[in-house]
Design a protein around this motif. Sequence first.
Motif: not given
Length: 583
Positions: A54-60
């Motif tokens: 599972t790849f967790t990505l933060t975006m604004q």
Amino acid sequence: MSGTRRARPITLSAIALVTMLLAACAPGAPSRTEPASAPGSAPGSAPAPTVRKTFTLTMQDEPVAFIRNLHTNIQGDIGREAQYIFHNSLFVELEYETYHPQLAAELPSFENGTWRLNPDGTMDTVWKLRPGVKWHDGVPFTSADLMFTYELNKDIELTPLTSATTRMASASAPDDLTFIVHWSAPYAVADRDTLPEIAPQHLLEAPYRANKATFLGDSHFTDDFIGLGPYRLTTWAHGAYIEATRFDDYYQGRPKLDSLVIRFARDPNAAIASILSGGVDMVSSSSSAGIDLDAALEVQRRWEGTGNQVIANQTGRVFVAEPQFRPEFTRPANGVSNLAVRQALYHAVDRKTLSEVMTHSLSPTADSYFLPFDPLRPQMESFIPQYPFDPARARQLMADAGWTPGPDGVLVNGASGARFDLEIRGRQGAGNDKTISIIADGWKATGVAAVELIEPTALLADRSYESTRSGFLIVGPSGSAFYEGVAKEHTRSIPTAENGWRGSNYGAYSNPHLDELIDRLQEAIDPRDRLPLHQQLVYEHMANVVTLPLYWQVVPELLLKGVSGPRTSQKRTTTNIFEWDKA
């Protein structure tokens, strides 16, 4: 202005506090193990665990909706990073000005006979589609979807016509894997500007026929989105996160990651805290609210020797200050409508300091929309009027335009007695507060009473808000020689009340000669014909100071050790999301 400004460093206590809050609010754990049968295992033996990735990505920026081009209330690039995860197009730009077929089997070309100029001045492009492509619900993707998308993009009740759709005279689909566009005139970038965002006919045609007024509110644009990308949307907790799972029937093969979690953190401190805590694998800042370089470099210092990465990405996109040209809104009267005033204001912008502060001098000083590393740039240099930082020259030009200092040093118009009060505003994020402050300092030294304003995020969905401002707006980033950098200043792109305030020319600049050059350049197929038009166009744009180019964008990407795939030399990081992986 004295000295060079630097961002206020993020404190460890602030990061620690935000980290605890993120941990409390996070969706499920980023990975888990599941039993799986191991080849050759003895009967009754315990199955070997298989680690799900599972790849967790933060975006604004959180998306407003998908199939963005129909939702013309979406400002700038908001949500575009997420769209690449769930949806594909006929083509994709993976490197600067280098386009690759995606849903198409190949790009149209003269060599293959799929791009044809006709004797009557019209043009045809033939798109051959990949076989076996499926929507996320298993329905085959065919040329019928492109015919439906063509109809939507030609419907002026939904969206204004663009440079491409204006020239599209008709379309046909002789079979399921062939889509042909007949153009009323040549269009030089037809291989990169033909229906970039495709709509599923089987899901959206019925609501479109039933009621156009409510069509764009259909849930298949948001929570129930069905796309053609490597991952499919499963959960959208608005304001918090999106969860996605691998689409096993993806036409390019099985994606490497089992699932994705996209967390939204408008606050850059929260975004940084999310990765420092190890709760996410990556922070993407190639959006309008990105992490500034000062904060990213502090993270880099903390990560030294860990294998984690901070990568500075030069996107080839430029931020500009766009004037308001509508006489009913621009203030003061006889201000930016005067060319000498616009020239003066540009001379009063310290772009070297802007580059130092906003990019740590990683990008050259901006002097036009034409990219510094474009192969044509050496042949453009002598056609770009220069406006070096020169406060004395700025004051002289203001005097020539009838603006002289009053008793308090603020410029006053000799004819009307009006003060030169000038608003400069920007959207939240991307360091726009620092950009505005640097510009305002230079203008104040020239006698302008500059008013600094950051726009409320809640108003970005209001189509009229930015078009009816009184002064300058920080717009960007935009780029690509003429395609994005100047074509959006065409008169046909002016938002108006009549067209629902839809269009990219927010300042309503109108110049018939500029329009003609844009049109001719877009219709010039032969590169030998395009060069002199590029030269004339950049001169016309900068001689008239249509916008004030400020600085070339550099954005940091923060990646944990073991993350592979994200590209660092393009405009938008997620365009190759299919290739992403983690150890």
